[in-house]
Write an enzyme that holds these catalytic residues in place. Structure first.
Site, PDB file in Angstrom:
ATOM      1  N   HIS A 134       0.855  -1.187   0.000  1.00 21.32           N
ATOM      2  CA  HIS A 134       0.000   0.000   0.000  1.00 21.32           C
ATOM      3  C   HIS A 134       0.893   1.239   0.000  1.00 21.32           C
ATOM      4  CE1 HIS A 134      -3.561   2.313   0.280  1.00 21.32           C
ATOM      5  NE2 HIS A 134      -3.225   2.863   1.428  1.00 21.32           N
ATOM      6  N   HIS A 146      -2.946   9.107   0.862  1.00 23.88           N
ATOM      7  CA  HIS A 146      -2.936   7.850   0.102  1.00 23.88           C
ATOM      8  C   HIS A 146      -4.313   7.550  -0.468  1.00 23.88           C
ATOM      9  CE1 HIS A 146      -4.369   5.533   3.804  1.00 23.88           C
ATOM     10  NE2 HIS A 146      -3.977   6.682   4.308  1.00 23.88           N
ATOM     11  N   CYS A 155      -3.301   2.766  -5.598  1.00 21.15           N
ATOM     12  CA  CYS A 155      -2.564   3.646  -4.689  1.00 21.15           C
ATOM     13  C   CYS A 155      -1.154   3.931  -5.194  1.00 21.15           C
ATOM     14  CB  CYS A 155      -2.519   3.031  -3.290  1.00 21.15           C
ATOM     15  SG  CYS A 155      -1.859   1.354  -3.246  1.00 21.15           S
TER      16      CYS A 155
END
Ligand SMILES: [Zn+2]
Length: 260
Positions: free
Chosen positions: A30, A42, A144
């Site tokens: 991530h 994010h 992301c």
């Protein structure tokens, strides 16, 4: 190997850095932009944000009052570093690496040959996306890692409605491949099985390299203020966006032919 190369301590990161961590026992990563004051911007998907620790971070976070802030219907979130990391290790994405370094990184989603813009511009883009969003999250087309790569470089693939910039899926599949290599050292011994695995690994690396935004020839710099139009977030019909993308391609080809 990448796990050792890119791992950093919290005190080492600077505002404007592209950072990442691993989720689900290293199955996927991530990514976000560290914007200072212990916070990260994010991009999350609905399936990630349905996870209680993200979705309710503002309720359970004790270290940052606005942790979990997002605009309505936006997938771009600002969290504190603790909530971003969830007790996992911190890694920093590398920019402007040479092709040899790129290939040395076994795992996708850890570096790019593209150069980063100055930190102030990176933070400005991240702040803008926090206000305006980054389209709909899609594991392959828009994720992301794509949004962090965009903040760092301002580069967008012209076929944004097709394949995303990051090759995040490569990093998903890169995980088991890396695990195979690290757990089976005998793969380096000559055998049909080892030859097949090594062949797959070489193909994986080449595919990943060809998908890198620093190598692709179908990327262009897009001002963050124009991003909504490029991603079709301004409510225009898809056809108009496609026409606009075609026009961008023509501009890009013209620009390149002038340069050459
Ligand atoms: Zn928090």
């Amino acid at each position: 190997m990448d796990l050792l190369i890119n791992r950093v301590e919290r005190r080492e990161i600077k505002p404007g850095d592209h950072i990442y961590t691993y989720r689900a026992a290293f199955i996927y990563s991530h990514h976000g932009i560290f914007v200072g004051e212990n916070t990260v911007v994010h991009f999350t998907s609905s399936w990630i944000s349905s996870d209680s620790s993200f979705y309710n971070s503002s309720l359970i976070c004790s270290s940052y009052p606005d942790c979990g802030f997002r605009k309505p219907k936006s997938g771009v979130v600002r969290s504190c570093l603790d909530c971003f990391l969830r007790n996992e290790s911190l890694y920093r994405y590398k920019y402007g690496v040479s092709p040899s370094v790129f290939f040395a990184h076994v795992r996708g989603g850890t570096c790019t040959t593209a150069k980063s813009d100055p930190p102030a511009e990176v933070i400005r883009r991240a702040s803008y996306l926090l206000e305006s969003g980054f389209g709909n999250y899609h594991l392959i087309q828009n994720n992301c890692e794509d949004s962090a790569l965009y903040c760092k470089t301002g580069l967008l693939t012209l076929d944004k409605l097709g394949v995303g910039a990051s090759g995040q899926v490569s990093s998903v599949f890169g995980a088991p491949l890396e695990a195979i290599f690290s757990s089976c050292p005998n793969l380096w011994m000559p055998s049909p099985v080892s030859r097949a695995v090594i062949k797959a690994a070489v193909k994986y690396s080449l595919d990943r390299y060809e998908a890198d935004i620093g190598v692709r020839d179908d990327v262009m710099k897009v001002a963050v203020e124009d991003l909504a139009v490029k991603l079709g977030l301004d409510g225009r019909h898809h056809k108009e966006v496609a026409d606009d993308t075609d026009a961008s391609k023509r501009d890009f080809v013209a620009m390149n032919s002038e340069r050459n």
